[in-house]
Enzyme design. Structure first.
Site, mmCIF file in Angstrom:
data_model
loop_
_atom_site.group_PDB
_atom_site.id
_atom_site.type_symbol
_atom_site.label_atom_id
_atom_site.label_comp_id
_atom_site.label_asym_id
_atom_site.label_seq_id
_atom_site.Cartn_x
_atom_site.Cartn_y
_atom_site.Cartn_z
ATOM 1 C CG ASP A 107 -1.260 12.428 -3.222
ATOM 2 O OD1 ASP A 107 -1.426 13.101 -2.172
ATOM 3 O OD2 ASP A 107 -0.142 12.052 -3.620
ATOM 4 C CB THR A 139 12.363 2.507 10.604
ATOM 5 O OG1 THR A 139 11.132 3.195 10.836
ATOM 6 C CG2 THR A 139 13.394 2.953 11.628
ATOM 7 N NE ARG A 188 5.364 4.178 4.303
ATOM 8 C CZ ARG A 188 5.227 2.918 3.885
ATOM 9 N NH1 ARG A 188 6.232 2.093 3.963
ATOM 10 N NH2 ARG A 188 4.107 2.512 3.362
ATOM 11 C CG ASP A 219 -1.006 8.643 -2.606
ATOM 12 O OD1 ASP A 219 -2.043 8.944 -1.965
ATOM 13 O OD2 ASP A 219 0.116 8.577 -2.083
HETATM 14 N N1 URA Z 1 -1.323 3.523 -0.698
HETATM 15 C C1 URA Z 1 -1.931 4.062 -1.771
HETATM 16 O O1 URA Z 1 -2.561 5.112 -1.690
HETATM 17 N N2 URA Z 1 -1.823 3.412 -2.952
HETATM 18 C C2 URA Z 1 -1.139 2.257 -3.089
HETATM 19 O O2 URA Z 1 -1.093 1.712 -4.192
HETATM 20 C C3 URA Z 1 -0.524 1.716 -1.949
HETATM 21 C C4 URA Z 1 -0.618 2.366 -0.767
#
Ligand code: URA
Length: 209
Positions: free
Chosen positions: A203, A108, A104, A200
């Protein structure tokens, strides 16, 4: 408009609830995410074509069913998609594995492709694109475009948790891609995380922060 299907088998719901829990550690999260992917692929492959073959059992010859040789591939969107690949391969061990990497842009916030490696006969395969979270739909659409650019004709997007915003975005931009999720959650928060979601996914799968 593509189909959006929530695969709400009780085992899938149960296992998804387990990994939503913030106290579940990396090892269990990884194992259970793959188990959910395995169960989802079991459901999603119900329409695979079959053909007749002759088989000789200890009792004699008979005509039975076998897969008609439709070629498949699983395509994780890096990095979190890797957390679903083993589960898919447990059911379809001969599937090829392609990879699509997106990052990402900090300014932007738009996703960009940095790595794509696919089987050469991508146009003849059903591709199961896997990513645990369908949030804004930005990286899913980017990955789908990257595959279509290289000849992909049949793509199914398989996610654990979807946000309504992401489903709409993929359906609008890629109406030929069917979407399968283990759950449709409420919404995205201001940081683009799915609520209630599971945090996430990358993670949690890899034990990073
Ligand atoms: N990516 C993730 O890992 N978790 C989210 O809630 C949104 C995008």
């Amino acid at each position: 408009m593509s189909n959006f299907t929530v695969l709400n088998h009780p085992l899938i719901q149960h296992k998804l609830t387990m990994i939503r829990n913030k106290n579940v550690g990396t090892k269990d999260f990884r194992e259970v995410a793959n188990e959910i992917a395995e169960l989802m692929v079991y459901e999603i492959t119900r329409d695979l074509p079959l053909k007749d073959v002759e088989v000789e059992t200890p009792m004699g010859k008979s005509i039975q069913k076998t897969l008609a040789g439709k070629k498949l591939a699983v395509v994780p969107i890096l990095r979190a998609g890797l957390g679903m690949v083993d589960g898919v391969l447990r059911l379809i061990p001969a599937a090829k594995v392609g990879h699509v990497g997106m990052y990402r842009d900090e300014k932007t916030l738009k996703p960009h492709e940095y790595f794509v490696k696919m089987p050469s006969d991508i146009d003849k395969r059903i591709l199961f694109v896997v990513d645990p979270m369908l949030a804004t739909g930005g990286s899913a659409n980017m990955a789908i475009e990257a595959l279509k650019k290289r000849g992909a004709k049949s793509i199914r997007l398989v996610v654990l948790v979807a946000a309504p915003e992401g489903v709409k975005e993929v359906q609008e931009k890629n109406p030929d891609v069917d979407i399968y999720a283990a759950a449709l959650d409420e919404r995205l928060n201001d940081n683009g995380y799915i609520v209630p979601g599971l945090g996430d996914a990358g993670d949690r799968l890899f034990g990073t922060k």
